[in-house]
Design an enzyme around this catalytic site. Sequence first.
Site, mmCIF file in Angstrom:
data_model
loop_
_atom_site.group_PDB
_atom_site.id
_atom_site.type_symbol
_atom_site.label_atom_id
_atom_site.label_comp_id
_atom_site.label_asym_id
_atom_site.label_seq_id
_atom_site.Cartn_x
_atom_site.Cartn_y
_atom_site.Cartn_z
ATOM 1 N N SER A 118 85.195 -49.661 -29.859
ATOM 2 C CA SER A 118 85.977 -48.894 -30.833
ATOM 3 C C SER A 118 85.151 -47.760 -31.421
ATOM 4 O O SER A 118 83.955 -47.905 -31.675
ATOM 5 C CB SER A 118 86.426 -49.826 -31.956
ATOM 6 N N TYR A 142 89.226 -42.734 -31.727
ATOM 7 C CA TYR A 142 90.071 -42.248 -32.814
ATOM 8 C C TYR A 142 89.752 -40.761 -32.849
ATOM 9 O O TYR A 142 88.634 -40.364 -33.188
ATOM 10 C CB TYR A 142 89.705 -42.934 -34.137
ATOM 11 N N THR A 168 93.668 -43.746 -29.036
ATOM 12 C CA THR A 168 94.637 -44.475 -29.860
ATOM 13 C C THR A 168 95.496 -43.489 -30.651
ATOM 14 O O THR A 168 94.978 -42.661 -31.403
ATOM 15 C CB THR A 168 93.896 -45.447 -30.806
ATOM 16 N N LYS A 250 96.825 -45.196 -25.962
ATOM 17 C CA LYS A 250 97.114 -46.512 -26.559
ATOM 18 C C LYS A 250 98.082 -46.364 -27.724
ATOM 19 O O LYS A 250 97.883 -45.492 -28.586
ATOM 20 C CB LYS A 250 95.809 -47.148 -27.040
ATOM 21 N N HIS A 274 99.601 -52.023 -31.991
ATOM 22 C CA HIS A 274 98.382 -52.260 -32.772
ATOM 23 C C HIS A 274 98.403 -53.679 -33.375
ATOM 24 O O HIS A 274 97.912 -53.897 -34.486
ATOM 25 C CB HIS A 274 98.259 -51.196 -33.867
#
Length: 379
Positions: A118, A142, A168, A250, A274
Amino acid sequence: EIYLNGLTGAVPRLPTDLTRLEEMVARRLGPGPTAYVAGSAGSGTTERANRAALDRWQILPRMLRDVHKRDLTVDVLGRRLPAPLALGPVGVLSILHPDAEIAAVRAAAAQGVPFVASSAASTTLEQIAEAAGDGERWFQLYWPKDREVTLSFLARAKAAGYTALVVTLDTWLLAWRPRDLDQAYLPFLRGVGTANYFADPAFRAGLTKPVEEDLNAAVLHFVQMFADPSKTWDDLAFLRDNWDGPIVLKGILHPDDARRAADGGMDGVIVSNHGGRQVNGSIGAADALPRVVDAVGEQIDVLFDSGIRTGDDIFKALALGARAVLLGRPYAYGLALDGQAGVEHVIRALLAEFELTLALSGYSAPGQLTSEALVDAAR
Ligand code: FNR
């Protein structure tokens, strides 16, 4: 193996029914971390919808089909994986266990499943890559507001051997999460989950004082940099031009968005809400899956997450057209309870249950699964 160990009186350290892990974690961790990992958006309707969308389907087993040889491998994003499973991106793992992402990625590498690091990890992407060794790793972005920071993240991920980029799209803003709000608990505000940013030269260039001298200002800058809700489909070309491996979007739920992803040169989508942590009241992820598969399943890889808890859940997601599934909370719970060994336990238990479900239902490989293997319990 577990039964044979049982002959000597040895029983597993963690339950083999993975749905029991959540309550164990709640007893182990403080209320803040428990709420952050187990919680979801709003009143929890979407999280429950994820379960209902999987439970609605029932497996219709077939007999006498020679399943003595089984092969769980699947091809995903141009690579052969040993099983249709990856550990999905889960940020801030240090709130659950001191070894955090390092333990999780070692578990994934030991079991041969890809690890998705992540952006909001508590450890830098370089440290995670080093711990992964030869293990397959994908980087979850992100998408930062600033182009220079974005380019820097992409360059760092490439240099550290991440093969695929997972972007994402459902978290430009953090959702209304009552359990976190009621405790005023957000790890990021304590500087957890900011490691990738604070180590980044382009991010640091935007600070007036070094992170070490003014943590509050650095956290504030992180919050501003984290995401940019003004992004549109037109911006995707920027990522396509600056990442030369596979890109997966995503958080796709609508078939038209999946088509736009394919048209924009993306290599895959992850059908996901999510884990019910963003839009409360939204569609259960497995209910969105068949339409996305119909729209783009022939062109790009459709992956799935949100609600996977058991081997039969994996079976159902694959039968509905997913190529592989990602895991969120269950592996985070394994980590919280027993570090690397706990994550390995979760992976092995899930894959063993999946393989047994596959074989006992009359199939010997994921590629054989179609919606013929399921019936809709509601009808
Ligand atoms: C997440 N998820 C997530 N997703 C992402 O793209 N980047 C991230 O940093 C995080 N962080 C994160 C933290 C925690 C504590 C959780 C529980 C989840 C979402 C995750 O990748 C995945 O979509 C869901 O967790 C899947 O649902 P299940 O398996 O938890 O039901």
